[in-house]
Write an enzyme that holds these catalytic residues in place. Structure first.
Site, mmCIF file in Angstrom:
data_model
loop_
_atom_site.group_PDB
_atom_site.id
_atom_site.type_symbol
_atom_site.label_atom_id
_atom_site.label_comp_id
_atom_site.label_asym_id
_atom_site.label_seq_id
_atom_site.Cartn_x
_atom_site.Cartn_y
_atom_site.Cartn_z
ATOM 1 C CG ASP A 14 -1.970 -1.104 1.185
ATOM 2 O OD1 ASP A 14 -2.001 -1.870 0.215
ATOM 3 O OD2 ASP A 14 -2.743 -1.204 2.154
ATOM 4 C CG ASP A 52 -6.447 0.046 1.154
ATOM 5 O OD1 ASP A 52 -6.572 -1.172 1.320
ATOM 6 O OD2 ASP A 52 -6.723 0.878 2.035
ATOM 7 C CG HIS A 54 -11.340 1.250 0.281
ATOM 8 N ND1 HIS A 54 -11.495 -0.030 0.758
ATOM 9 C CD2 HIS A 54 -10.336 1.799 1.014
ATOM 10 C CE1 HIS A 54 -10.630 -0.247 1.722
ATOM 11 N NE2 HIS A 54 -9.914 0.848 1.904
ATOM 12 C CG HIS A 58 -15.145 0.273 1.842
ATOM 13 N ND1 HIS A 58 -14.769 -0.078 3.112
ATOM 14 C CD2 HIS A 58 -15.043 -0.848 1.095
ATOM 15 C CE1 HIS A 58 -14.437 -1.360 3.129
ATOM 16 N NE2 HIS A 58 -14.589 -1.841 1.915
ATOM 17 C CG HIS A 87 -8.371 5.403 2.956
ATOM 18 N ND1 HIS A 87 -9.339 5.141 3.909
ATOM 19 C CD2 HIS A 87 -7.717 4.228 2.739
ATOM 20 C CE1 HIS A 87 -9.264 3.866 4.273
ATOM 21 N NE2 HIS A 87 -8.295 3.285 3.565
ATOM 22 C CE LYS A 112 -3.953 -4.389 1.263
ATOM 23 N NZ LYS A 112 -4.510 -3.334 2.126
ATOM 24 C CB CYS A 157 -1.941 -3.000 5.415
ATOM 25 S SG CYS A 157 -3.589 -2.236 5.318
#
Length: 207
Positions: A14, A52, A54, A58, A87, A112, A157
């Site tokens: 990330d 990441d 999203h 989310h 974010h 993810k 993470c």
């Protein structure tokens, strides 16, 4: 620590704009990992990235919960969940990898957190700890047995990914020089303790 080129993977977690300076969920000194991680990547034959990713709205966003504030904890069907500022929304500049990150060596990018109802810290599983990303199968099919982890953030993470690597039978090594933490309410100390108990190795740097 000697890198085994045919058995080891560098997993870069990330390193995205929203987790770096000026981002929506900036990790303190997060930008500093970029040149360090680039140097590490040059030493490995096997490199993978996580991102990441999203959707807007989310469920892990504080904005999705009436009267909630970022960094509060709520209970989701899969357990406790920290609420975050919006974010790494799909397709936005904040979700992009840091412009200084060298990504050409990466043979795999794991996205993810794209399921609206569940967050995902780990590179291996969503936060329900049962929905897989496919990374474990990739490692096994490639004959890779040890994962070196760097990126953002150490106590979320990176931590979750290292713990799942051990749970799945892989060796896991966290390289401190390539990580930075959020340290939310003592989360860094807890992460270090849990990783040590699980057999995750920590090293300061790579030679």
């Amino acid at each position: 620590m000697q890198i085994q080129l045919s058995e080891d993977l560098l997993l870069i977690i990330d390193v995205q704009n929203d987790f770096c300076a000026g981002g929506a969920l900036a990790v303190g000194d997060g930008d500093a990992v970029v040149p360090v991680v680039n140097g590490f990547a040059a030493k490995f034959d096997q490199v993978a990235l996580t991102q990441d990713w999203h959707p807007a709205g989310h469920s892990s966003f504080a904005s999705s919960h009436p009267d909630a504030e970022p960094f509060q904890t709520v209970t989701m069907p899969y357990g406790p969940q920290t609420l975050w500022p919006d974010h790494c929304v799909q397709g936005t500049p904040g979700a992009a990898f840091h412009s200084g990150l060298k990504t050409d060596k990466a043979q795999l990018i794991i996205r993810k957190g794209f399921r609206r109802a569940i967050d995902s810290y780990s590179a291996f599983f969503e936060n329900d700890k049962t929905t897989p990303t496919g990374l474990a199968g990739y490692l096994r099919e490639r004959g890779l047995t040890r994962v070196f982890l760097v990126g953002l953030a150490t106590d979320f993470c990176v931590h979750y990914s290292a713990m799942d690597a051990r749970r799945l039978g892989f060796e896991a090594v966290v390289i401190d020089a390539g990580c930075r933490a959020i340290d939310l309410g003592g989360s860094l100390a807890r992460a270090y303790a849990e990783m040590a108990e699980a057999g995750v190795q920590r090293i300061a740097d790579l030679p």
